[in-house]
Design a protein around this motif. Structure first.
Motif, PDB file in Angstrom:
ATOM      1  N   ALA A  76      24.961  59.484   8.941  1.00  0.00           N
ATOM      2  CA  ALA A  76      26.284  59.170   9.196  1.00  0.00           C
ATOM      3  C   ALA A  76      26.731  58.321  10.200  1.00  0.00           C
ATOM      4  CB  ALA A  76      26.769  60.724   9.656  1.00  0.00           C
ATOM      5  N   GLN A  77      25.827  57.975  11.078  1.00  0.00           N
ATOM      6  CA  GLN A  77      26.008  56.858  12.059  1.00  0.00           C
ATOM      7  C   GLN A  77      25.941  55.541  11.354  1.00  0.00           C
ATOM      8  OE1 GLN A  77      23.188  58.335  15.115  1.00  0.00           O
ATOM      9  NE2 GLN A  77      24.835  59.271  16.259  1.00  0.00           N
ATOM     10  N   THR A  78      25.162  55.472  10.627  1.00  0.00           N
ATOM     11  CA  THR A  78      25.160  54.054  10.061  1.00  0.00           C
ATOM     12  C   THR A  78      26.284  53.687   8.895  1.00  0.00           C
ATOM     13  OG1 THR A  78      22.730  54.251  10.194  1.00  0.00           O
ATOM     14  CG2 THR A  78      23.582  52.659   8.307  1.00  0.00           C
ATOM     15  N   LEU A  79      26.696  54.821   8.263  1.00  0.00           N
ATOM     16  CA  LEU A  79      27.533  54.665   7.674  1.00  0.00           C
ATOM     17  C   LEU A  79      28.960  54.373   8.332  1.00  0.00           C
ATOM     18  CD1 LEU A  79      27.191  57.599   4.953  1.00  0.00           C
ATOM     19  CD2 LEU A  79      27.359  55.220   4.295  1.00  0.00           C
ATOM     20  N   ALA A  80      29.350  54.878   9.549  1.00  0.00           N
ATOM     21  CA  ALA A  80      30.302  54.683  10.333  1.00  0.00           C
ATOM     22  C   ALA A  80      30.386  53.308  10.700  1.00  0.00           C
ATOM     23  CB  ALA A  80      30.360  55.559  11.789  1.00  0.00           C
ATOM     24  N   ILE A 104      24.439  54.691   1.397  1.00  0.00           N
ATOM     25  CA  ILE A 104      24.292  53.693   2.679  1.00  0.00           C
ATOM     26  C   ILE A 104      24.068  52.243   2.233  1.00  0.00           C
ATOM     27  CG2 ILE A 104      23.033  52.945   4.556  1.00  0.00           C
ATOM     28  CD1 ILE A 104      22.311  55.879   4.989  1.00  0.00           C
ATOM     29  N   VAL A 105      23.145  52.313   1.313  1.00  0.00           N
ATOM     30  CA  VAL A 105      23.238  50.864   0.652  1.00  0.00           C
ATOM     31  C   VAL A 105      23.840  50.451  -0.210  1.00  0.00           C
ATOM     32  CG1 VAL A 105      21.506  49.531  -1.061  1.00  0.00           C
ATOM     33  CG2 VAL A 105      20.495  50.992   0.398  1.00  0.00           C
ATOM     34  N   ASP A 106      24.730  51.255  -1.153  1.00  0.00           N
ATOM     35  CA  ASP A 106      25.891  50.801  -1.662  1.00  0.00           C
ATOM     36  C   ASP A 106      27.057  50.638  -0.877  1.00  0.00           C
ATOM     37  OD1 ASP A 106      24.425  51.401  -4.137  1.00  0.00           O
ATOM     38  OD2 ASP A 106      25.772  53.297  -4.282  1.00  0.00           O
ATOM     39  N   GLN A 107      27.115  51.176   0.184  1.00  0.00           N
ATOM     40  CA  GLN A 107      28.505  50.901   1.136  1.00  0.00           C
ATOM     41  C   GLN A 107      28.266  49.300   1.894  1.00  0.00           C
ATOM     42  OE1 GLN A 107      31.477  52.436   1.461  1.00  0.00           O
ATOM     43  NE2 GLN A 107      30.776  53.684  -0.503  1.00  0.00           N
ATOM     44  N   THR A 302      14.529  45.806   4.112  1.00  0.00           N
ATOM     45  CA  THR A 302      15.831  45.763   3.912  1.00  0.00           C
ATOM     46  C   THR A 302      16.454  47.317   3.647  1.00  0.00           C
ATOM     47  OG1 THR A 302      15.830  45.841   1.341  1.00  0.00           O
ATOM     48  CG2 THR A 302      15.879  43.817   2.438  1.00  0.00           C
ATOM     49  N   GLY A 303      17.845  47.422   3.484  1.00  0.00           N
ATOM     50  CA  GLY A 303      18.288  48.907   3.077  1.00  0.00           C
ATOM     51  C   GLY A 303      17.455  49.354   1.992  1.00  0.00           C
ATOM     52  N   GLU A 304      17.549  48.452   0.940  1.00  0.00           N
ATOM     53  CA  GLU A 304      16.889  48.867  -0.312  1.00  0.00           C
ATOM     54  C   GLU A 304      15.482  49.399   0.018  1.00  0.00           C
ATOM     55  OE1 GLU A 304      20.345  46.139  -1.381  1.00  0.00           O
ATOM     56  OE2 GLU A 304      18.629  46.281   0.032  1.00  0.00           O
TER      57      GLU A 304
END
Length: 328
Positions: A76-80, A104-107, A302-304
């Motif tokens: 949630a914090q990373t998405l924010a 998260i990766v997509d966003q 990476t995020g991936e």
């Protein structure tokens, strides 16, 4: 770069803050859900700002954030932070579900921000040498790999990791994700099959794993085994990779410090492999992250990569609970 810290954590104070400063970065301030903790943390670590409001931190004029709260809050914090168009170095695991990690990766892609997972072990000079040895074909065709990550948990860390079921405690989210990431990096292949056992011997609360034993099959055919534990105070971490032309054994190589040794055995005998790069793993991680933010290359992890570690960890839980093999 200007940074803000999401989480008044032990790893931020002991590792990231010193590394950021060594790398010439500016740290603006810190967020904690407790305003008193945020205030004390800022004073202790010489930070000019503190807040208990995440939106306030995300409004600060910073280029990047480091997320190091409890595991359940990372997503949630990373998405924010992504929505606020901040570049993000997120402590592992990226999330505690595959769906959230994938989102998260997509966003991050959709918003054009750099997303890195803090699998710091990739930055080790020892592991960079291992990857070089593998890439040069000195081990030949790879068959087997093995990781020992059975160590003791420091007294100062015996909090939510042992008691926080909902917070993502236990060795799977703490250690397995690291081991998966380093195997993927060093073997240059992805996991396609997982079989695992987990146990709780009593250090952790019921429902939290303090021991795990995992078997992974990789797309390149390598079969790897890993063991993780909080219960082994005198354990030494190690990685073995065995192939048709040689066997590599590396010891003390799953730590936070730039230590470890490599021994290679092949037809010419047994040799110690010198490793000149003993630079701070976190400084290297930050430097690579900064370059990625400038459009030069990618972060170490990476995020991936974080997503793949979450995918494997989730499979470990399914395999252990259902007594089954999980295939991707």
């Amino acid at each position: 770069m200007r940074w803000a810290l999401i989480g008044a954590s032990d790893i931020a104070s002991t590792r990231l803050i010193p590394a950021l400063r060594l790398a010439g970065q500016e740290i603006v301030g810190v967020f904690s859900s407790s305003i008193s903790r945020a205030s004390n943390y800022a004073a202790t670590n010489d930070l000019t700002r503190h807040t208990d409001q995440l939106d306030e931190l995300l409004s600060w004029p910073v280029d990047a954030v480091y997320v190091s709260t409890t595991n359940d809050l990372h997503a949630a914090q990373t998405l924010a932070a992504i929505r606020a168009r901040k570049n993000i170095l997120c402590e592992k695991p990226l999330a505690t579900s595959v769906a959230m990690a994938s989102d998260i990766v997509d966003q991050s892609r959709a918003h054009g921000v750099i997303l890195a997972t803090n699998h710091h072990i990739r930055a080790s000079g020892v592991h960079e040498m291992i990857r070089r040895i593998v890439a040069e074909g000195r081990l030949g065709e790879l068959y087997l790999a093995r990781i020992n990550h059975a160590v003791g948990l420091s007294e100062r860390l015996r909090g939510w990791r042992l008691t926080g079921v909902s917070q993502g405690g236990g060795v799977v989210w703490d250690q397995v994700v690291h081991d998966v990431d380093i195997l993927r990096a060093d073997l240059q292949s992805d996991i396609v099959e997982v079989t695992a056992l987990t146990s709780t011997f009593g250090m952790a609360t019921a429902g939290i794993e303090d021991v795990s034993l995992c078997n992974f099959r990789f797309a390149n055919g390598v079969v790897a085994s890993t063991c993780q534990s909080y219960l082994v105070p005198f354990g030494r971490t190690s990685l073995e990779i065995h192939g048709s032309r040689g066997s590599l054994v590396a010891t003390d190589v799953l730590r936070q410090d730039p230590i470890g040794d490599i021994v290679l055995t092949d037809s010419s005998g047994t040799h110690g492999i010198p490793v000149e790069d003993r630079e701070n793993l976190y400084v290297k991680t930050i430097r690579r992250f900064e370059l990625a933010c400038q459009g030069i290359g990618q972060p170490y992890s990476t995020g991936e990569d974080g997503l793949e570690a979450v995918r494997a960890a989730a499979a470990v839980f399914v395999s252990a609970h259902e007594k089954s093999t999980v295939t991707f």
